[in-house]
Scaffold this motif. Structure first.
Motif, PDB file in Angstrom:
ATOM      1  N   ALA A  31       0.819  -1.219   0.000  1.00  0.00           N
ATOM      2  CA  ALA A  31       0.000   0.000   0.000  1.00  0.00           C
ATOM      3  C   ALA A  31       0.851   1.266   0.000  1.00  0.00           C
ATOM      4  O   ALA A  31       0.328   2.363  -0.159  1.00  0.00           O
ATOM      5  CB  ALA A  31      -0.929  -0.003   1.206  1.00  0.00           C
ATOM      6  N   GLY A  32       2.166   1.112   0.198  1.00  0.00           N
ATOM      7  CA  GLY A  32       3.052   2.273   0.183  1.00  0.00           C
ATOM      8  C   GLY A  32       3.421   2.799   1.552  1.00  0.00           C
ATOM      9  O   GLY A  32       4.017   3.871   1.666  1.00  0.00           O
ATOM     10  N   ILE A  33       3.082   2.055   2.598  1.00  0.00           N
ATOM     11  CA  ILE A  33       3.414   2.478   3.957  1.00  0.00           C
ATOM     12  C   ILE A  33       4.778   1.894   4.319  1.00  0.00           C
ATOM     13  O   ILE A  33       4.944   0.675   4.324  1.00  0.00           O
ATOM     14  CB  ILE A  33       2.342   2.012   4.963  1.00  0.00           C
ATOM     15  CG1 ILE A  33       0.977   2.583   4.574  1.00  0.00           C
ATOM     16  CG2 ILE A  33       2.723   2.420   6.383  1.00  0.00           C
ATOM     17  CD1 ILE A  33      -0.177   2.044   5.389  1.00  0.00           C
ATOM     18  N   PRO A  34       5.767   2.744   4.606  1.00  0.00           N
ATOM     19  CA  PRO A  34       7.110   2.241   4.914  1.00  0.00           C
ATOM     20  C   PRO A  34       7.191   1.718   6.352  1.00  0.00           C
ATOM     21  O   PRO A  34       7.265   2.487   7.304  1.00  0.00           O
ATOM     22  CB  PRO A  34       7.999   3.471   4.727  1.00  0.00           C
ATOM     23  CG  PRO A  34       7.100   4.618   5.043  1.00  0.00           C
ATOM     24  CD  PRO A  34       5.722   4.195   4.600  1.00  0.00           C
ATOM     25  N   VAL A  35       7.132   0.403   6.498  1.00  0.00           N
ATOM     26  CA  VAL A  35       7.208  -0.209   7.824  1.00  0.00           C
ATOM     27  C   VAL A  35       8.448  -1.081   7.924  1.00  0.00           C
ATOM     28  O   VAL A  35       8.936  -1.611   6.928  1.00  0.00           O
ATOM     29  CB  VAL A  35       5.944  -1.042   8.146  1.00  0.00           C
ATOM     30  CG1 VAL A  35       4.723  -0.153   8.293  1.00  0.00           C
ATOM     31  CG2 VAL A  35       5.695  -2.104   7.100  1.00  0.00           C
ATOM     32  N   ASP A  36       8.940  -1.236   9.158  1.00  0.00           N
ATOM     33  CA  ASP A  36      10.090  -2.107   9.390  1.00  0.00           C
ATOM     34  C   ASP A  36       9.605  -3.544   9.582  1.00  0.00           C
ATOM     35  O   ASP A  36       8.419  -3.842   9.398  1.00  0.00           O
ATOM     36  CB  ASP A  36      10.917  -1.607  10.576  1.00  0.00           C
ATOM     37  CG  ASP A  36      10.156  -1.596  11.894  1.00  0.00           C
ATOM     38  OD1 ASP A  36       9.083  -2.246  12.000  1.00  0.00           O
ATOM     39  OD2 ASP A  36      10.633  -0.941  12.835  1.00  0.00           O
ATOM     40  N   ALA A  37      10.505  -4.425   9.971  1.00  0.00           N
ATOM     41  CA  ALA A  37      10.178  -5.848  10.118  1.00  0.00           C
ATOM     42  C   ALA A  37       9.169  -6.117  11.234  1.00  0.00           C
ATOM     43  O   ALA A  37       8.544  -7.172  11.261  1.00  0.00           O
ATOM     44  CB  ALA A  37      11.454  -6.645  10.369  1.00  0.00           C
ATOM     45  N   LEU A  38       8.995  -5.158  12.150  1.00  0.00           N
ATOM     46  CA  LEU A  38       8.025  -5.314  13.237  1.00  0.00           C
ATOM     47  C   LEU A  38       6.684  -4.650  12.932  1.00  0.00           C
ATOM     48  O   LEU A  38       5.750  -4.728  13.727  1.00  0.00           O
ATOM     49  CB  LEU A  38       8.595  -4.738  14.537  1.00  0.00           C
ATOM     50  CG  LEU A  38       9.859  -5.413  15.062  1.00  0.00           C
ATOM     51  CD1 LEU A  38      10.383  -4.673  16.289  1.00  0.00           C
ATOM     52  CD2 LEU A  38       9.592  -6.870  15.383  1.00  0.00           C
ATOM     53  N   GLY A  39       6.600  -3.948  11.801  1.00  0.00           N
ATOM     54  CA  GLY A  39       5.362  -3.273  11.434  1.00  0.00           C
ATOM     55  C   GLY A  39       5.271  -1.839  11.917  1.00  0.00           C
ATOM     56  O   GLY A  39       4.213  -1.224  11.824  1.00  0.00           O
ATOM     57  N   ASN A  40       6.379  -1.299  12.424  1.00  0.00           N
ATOM     58  CA  ASN A  40       6.405   0.098  12.864  1.00  0.00           C
ATOM     59  C   ASN A  40       6.741   1.000  11.682  1.00  0.00           C
ATOM     60  O   ASN A  40       7.593   0.656  10.861  1.00  0.00           O
ATOM     61  CB  ASN A  40       7.457   0.298  13.959  1.00  0.00           C
ATOM     62  CG  ASN A  40       7.159  -0.525  15.187  1.00  0.00           C
ATOM     63  OD1 ASN A  40       6.031  -0.567  15.650  1.00  0.00           O
ATOM     64  ND2 ASN A  40       8.168  -1.198  15.705  1.00  0.00           N
ATOM     65  N   ALA A  41       6.086   2.149  11.614  1.00  0.00           N
ATOM     66  CA  ALA A  41       6.369   3.098  10.535  1.00  0.00           C
ATOM     67  C   ALA A  41       7.809   3.580  10.646  1.00  0.00           C
ATOM     68  O   ALA A  41       8.277   3.925  11.730  1.00  0.00           O
ATOM     69  CB  ALA A  41       5.412   4.279  10.605  1.00  0.00           C
TER      70      ALA A  41
END
Length: 74
Positions: A31-41
């Motif tokens: 969707a274009g949301i930059p998240v890390d491996a834990l799902g944090n923005a």
């Protein structure tokens, strides 16, 4: 009283609440949301609203520039 500012999310996505974490992270990235491996923005602000009751979906709203700060009161 100061005027409240309106802000619109850069990206809004609705996902099933029973989706796995790897699938959730993949969907957020697609969707274009930059998240890390834990799902944090990685930047900006990611707001998650958990669906309850008969609506078993989570709503993710990402604000690319973060949330606007209210001006200080005089």
């Amino acid at each position: 009283m100061p005027k409240l500012s309106m802000h619109t999310a850069t990206v809004t996505i609705s996902l099933p609440s029973d989706i796995g974490s790897d699938e959730e992270i993949a969907a957020l990235r697609i969707a274009g949301i930059p998240v890390d491996a834990l799902g944090n923005a990685q930047f900006g602000y990611l707001f998650v609203r958990n669906g309850g009751g008969s609506n078993r979906r989570n709503i993710f709203r990402w604000f690319a520039g973060g949330l606007p700060q209210e001006p200080p009161l005089p």
